[in-house]
Design a protein around this motif. Structure first.
Motif: not given
Length: 986
Positions: A835, A887-888, A890-893, A898, A901, A926, A930
């Protein structure tokens, strides 16, 4: 008659007199008036070859003329014909024969000794045999000893001594020592009936060995026979001589051997006459040393006889005492003294039994281009041919490791017959590949497969030739000694020959090569007596043999500087003598333990006591202390602990401290002051000069914090590198800015990193191939089967496989108990994701070990550790791997996950004490992680931020891959960082 004195004629020279020069002068004086050719009728038996050379030089220095017949006591039969005297068997053959007999005994009684000690036992037993033959003690005498208090030990000893009895019957060829004794007995019988017409003189020997003493007794009885004793102490009163009768209390005294010789000749000390009128350089000092060496039972006479000594300041005026803090400073001080002697044209000798000290002194002298004449030479085992032979022997019958292969490939004699240039080029390429990829245990087929994948002419034939040698060596098995030697020599010659059609390269060249081929030839000649050996037994045998050989190379040493062993003290005639390494255990050496007979049994049997070597060393010390100028040196500490001064130094210092009326304490202080002068010079030699101090390259480094251009800083890091960026930013700078990778070790080992990789492979395979409805016992069995299969495939070390499998077996129940307890379904195993951190122009990547989809649709991120997992506090401050992974996610990494949670993150520690560190994830957690990452990356996006070395390491003893580049040790973590711009355009 040139020897008119009545028999037995025993003469002596006191300590401090140049023995060789005085011996020749006395003989010249007695031969005065005789025709020149009369000197050729004189027979001289001398103690060593070095003494023979010095006597020959002394004759040459007195002008032209005939030389007497010069013989050496170690080879009495040289140049003398005695009909019917059988040839001696070589010491090596006798030891090989004994090893075979001992092997048979151990096969019948395995509890007597381990088979690995085969050659050591044979060598020790042969040494005992030599001593028994030298002292005319037969096995029956030893067998008749009263051993009621040692019945268990004696049962073992008797079993071994039964082996040697057959060698005393005369039915086999005699040993060298037995032949020496037989020669002396026959020569004495011949002399008794037909005395030689000319004078016969034994000079330089103390008669410490039985055969030598028997010869001296025979010579003393001749009509024109005489003995000239070295280092005879004329200052010992008669009552002390009379008390030197008990070997148990007097064997370690320097004059004890003369007392024994007097008993054999039935004379008193007053019957021993001076050979010449030469006086020692320092008679007062000789009296002091004589008193300090009195036998322990009579040291109470120090007070009474010490009062008669003169002013000790004058007696010790030419003695220097150096008490260095370390062996290195001792060696530097000695080197400085020898350098000064070389500049002054003074003859000087370092006498020490410590070979490490002598090598350090030689190395220190080399900085000034000075090479002393070292009588000990260089061990053959440390020479180039000796090392190559040892390396090849070490390879036989063993699994080859990368470092063993490269040691052979990089040897200076490898491929010296042809193709050396390409050999070095190919070796470098192979080394890089072995470091990066392995295998840990190279084989011939693996080497050929590697060569086929390479580009370049000649690399495949090169690899094929080496592969064939590797296969022959590593597959060697149990064979006869003859076959082992043939294989060993063939492999070594082939390795040295390289691509040449024939020959052995430079393997057998120069002095070292000549000594090596001499050893090999001797081994080949006697190999038929060696029997059947395993490769390990042959390796032990060869290592023992090569360790005994010495190479004396052709050099141009300094004409005035010598390095001698203690036994050569009586043969030197230098103005300055340095006695080095004067610590107990080194000089004198502690008597080696006798595996066969104790002290009392030796005395009863008529053998030598262990203290004999101490007494001989004491005699050497007494002679050396009588030189015109003397330096005594010792180190107060060695590499392990504080040292104990030599007993002789202790005695001397205690005697002097107890004689204040003779200014003993003041004299001792003056000796130390003279020593401190040289220690100060050696310390100054180690200090940087003003020019060096001004050189910024030689100043201690400051704690680095380089600031490279922003454009050169890393734009992408993985999850595991974030904690490194927090703890040791300098490592990130080296790896991603300078592009420096840690060089893989030469020998691959089953380290913690490999263990972690293997664990991840095992658990990934276990989870990926889980069948539906699997029971817990079945899961455990499958887990262990999976582990065993992967370990067999990926880990070539049997011990590591067994250990790691046992550890996993202990942790298996713990793992299975927590695995899937939340009914999660694995949806990603080692799945890579990434990400971008906008607007920072930076990308974070990561590959979590495992991500499960929980029944409620949320994610559970899991990481496996082979050690202890990080605590919650450590995760918050440093080890943010899983927090950032959450955290990645949750950011669709991660592809396929995708809009998901994260419910929790879990570290599973499967070490010695299995443990789980689990954290429930909330948006706040998270978000905080981040934001912290943004702040961290933003900080290093500014030119003013430096990559500080060891910024926040977890442990002070943490070893980083780049600590040597940061010159850690010249600074520590309490020092402030030193920011410095690097990589800027000029």
């Amino acid at each position: 008659m040139i020897l008119p004195e009545p028999a037995p004629r025993v003469f002596a020279l006191p300590p401090g007199v140049d023995f060789a020069a005085a011996l020749v002068a006395g003989l010249r004086h007695r031969m005065a008036g005789q025709p020149p050719e009369a000197m050729a009728g004189v027979t001289l038996y001398l103690n060593t070859n070095r003494m023979r050379a010095r006597v020959r030089d002394a004759f040459a220095a007195t002008g032209p003329g005939f030389l007497p017949r010069l013989h050496v006591l170690t080879d009495l039969a040289e140049g003398v014909a005695l009909p019917g005297l059988p040839a001696a068997v070589s010491p090596l053959r006798r030891r090989l024969e004994l090893s075979q007999l001992i092997a048979g005994l151990l096969d019948a009684q395995p509890d007597l000794a381990p088979r690995a000690a085969l050659y050591d036992l044979a060598d020790s037993l042969a040494t005992l045999m030599d001593e028994m033959q030298d002292e005319a003690v037969d096995p029956a005498t030893v067998a008749a000893l009263d051993v009621s208090d040692h019945s268990a030990h004696w049962a073992r000893t008797g079993a071994f001594l039964g082996i040697v009895s057959q060698f005393f019957t005369g039915s086999t060829a005699p040993d060298k020592q037995a032949r020496q004794r037989l020669f002396v007995d026959r020569l004495a019988a011949r002399w008794h009936s037909d005395p030689p017409p000319g004078p016969v003189i034994v000079a330089g020997s103390t008669g410490s060995r039985g055969t030598t003493a028997a010869l001296m007794q025979a010579v003393a009885a001749l009509p024109q026979g005489a003995l000239v004793l070295p280092g005879f102490d004329p200052h010992m009163p008669g009552w002390v001589w009379d008390r030197l009768t008990d070997a148990m209390t007097g064997e370690d005294h320097p004059q004890f051997r003369f007392r024994r010789l007097m008993e054999r000749l039935d004379i008193r000390h007053t019957d021993i006459r001076p050979w010449t009128k030469d006086t020692p350089p320092a008679p007062a000092r000789n009296r002091l040393i004589s008193l300090s060496l009195r036998p322990a039972p009579v040291t109470d006479q120090w007070l009474t006889e010490g009062a008669a000594l003169p002013d000790l300041r004058e007696a010790t005026r030419d003695i220097t005492l150096i008490e260095a803090q370390t062996p290195r400073s001792e060696a530097l001080a000695i080197a400085l003294i020898l350098r000064q002697a070389a500049e002054d044209g003074t003859s000087a000798a370092l006498i020490t039994p410590d070979r490490m000290l002598s090598r350090q002194v030689t190395a220190a002298l080399d900085r000034w281009g000075i090479m002393p004449d070292d009588s000990a030479g260089r061990p053959l085992s440390l020479s180039a041919p000796g090392r190559l032979l040892r390396h090849v022997a070490a390879l036989m019958g063993r699994k080859l490791t990368s470092d063993m292969l490269l040691t052979l490939l990089k040897h200076p004699l490898a491929f010296t017959g042809g193709g050396r240039g390409n050999h070095l080029l190919f070796t470098r390429r192979l080394e890089l590949d072995l470091r990066r990829k392995g295998p840990a245990f190279p084989t011939g087929p693996a080497l050929i497969a590697w060569a086929k994948a390479q580009k370049g002419d000649g690399i495949l034939p090169w690899a094929t030739a080496i592969a064939s040698l590797i296969d022959i060596a590593t597959t060697a098995g149990t064979a006869s000694l003859t076959d082992h030697v043939a294989t060993h020599v063939a492999l070594t010659e082939a390795w040295a020959r390289g691509t040449a059609a024939e020959g052995a390269g430079t393997l057998w060249d120069k002095e070292a090569g000549a000594e090596a081929i001499k050893l090999i030839s001797a081994l080949q000649a006697d190999a038929d007596a060696g029997g059947i050996l395993s490769p390990a037994e042959y390796r032990d045998l060869f290592e023992a043999l090569v360790a005994r050989e010495v190479v004396r190379e052709s050099t141009s040493p300094h004409p005035h500087l010598l390095i001698l062993g203690p036994r050569e003290a009586r043969e030197q005639g230098t103005e300055l003598v340095i006695l080095g390494g004067l610590n107990d255990g080194a000089w004198p050496r502690l008597p080696e333990p006798d595996p066969w007979l104790n002290r009392q049994m030796r005395k009863t049997a008529g053998l030598l006591l262990p203290e004999r070597q101490v007494g001989l060393s004491a005699h050497d010390y007494q002679i050396a202390m009588a030189a015109p100028r003397v330096v005594l040196t010792r180190a107060l500490r060695d590499a392990e602990a504080e040292t104990v001064p030599s007993r002789w130094i202790n005695r001397l210092m205690n005697l002097m401290e107890g004689l204040p009326a003779q200014h003993g304490p003041a004299a001792l202080a003056a000796m130390r002051d003279r020593g401190r002068h040289w220690l100060a010079l050696s310390a100054a030699l180690e200090l940087p000069t003003p020019a060096m101090q001004a050189d910024p390259r030689l100043r201690p480094a400051r704690r680095p914090s380089p600031r490279p251009p922003v454009t050169a800083r890393p734009k992408e890091l993985s999850l595991t590198r974030i904690s490194l960026l927090i703890r040791d930013p300098y490592a990130i700078y080296c790896r991603y800015v300078l592009r420096l990778k840690r060089l893989d070790p030469l020998r691959h080992e089953p380290d913690a990193a490999l263990r972690g990789q293997i664990l991840h492979l095992i658990l990934e395979d276990f989870v990926k191939n889980r069948p539906t409805g699997e029971t817990l016992p079945a899961a455990r069995a499958r887990l262990m089967d999976t582990a065993a299969r992967i370990l067999d495939d990926q880990v070539p070390w049997p011990a590591a496989r067994a250990l790691w499998l046992a550890r996993l077996n202990r942790a298996a129940d713990f793992f299975l108990a927590i695995d899937g307890r939340d009914q999660g379904t694995p949806v990603a195993l080692e799945g890579k994701g990434g990400v971008d951190l906008t607007p920072l122009n930076f990308r974070l990547t990561g590959t979590p070990d495992r991500i499960d989809r929980l029944p409620d649709g949320r994610l559970h991120i899991i990481d496996y550790k082979t050690g202890t997992p990080p605590t919650a506090a450590m995760q918050k401050a440093f080890d943010k791997q899983l927090l950032l992974a959450a955290a990645m996610a949750e950011r669709d990494a991660f592809k396929g996950l995708e809009a998901s949670e994260v419910a929790r993150i879990t570290y599973v520690g499967l070490g010695t004490n299995p443990k789980v560190e689990e954290t429930e994830i909330t948006p706040a957690i998270t978000a905080e992680a981040w934001a912290g990452l943004h702040a961290l990356i933003a900080h290093y996006s500014h030119h003013g931020a430096g990559y500080t070395a060891r910024r926040a390491v977890q442990k002070e003893r943490f070893e980083g891959d780049y600590d040597h580049l940061s010159r850690h040790g010249e600074w520590d973590t309490t020092d402030h960082p030193h920011p410095e711009a690097v990589g800027e355009a000029p």
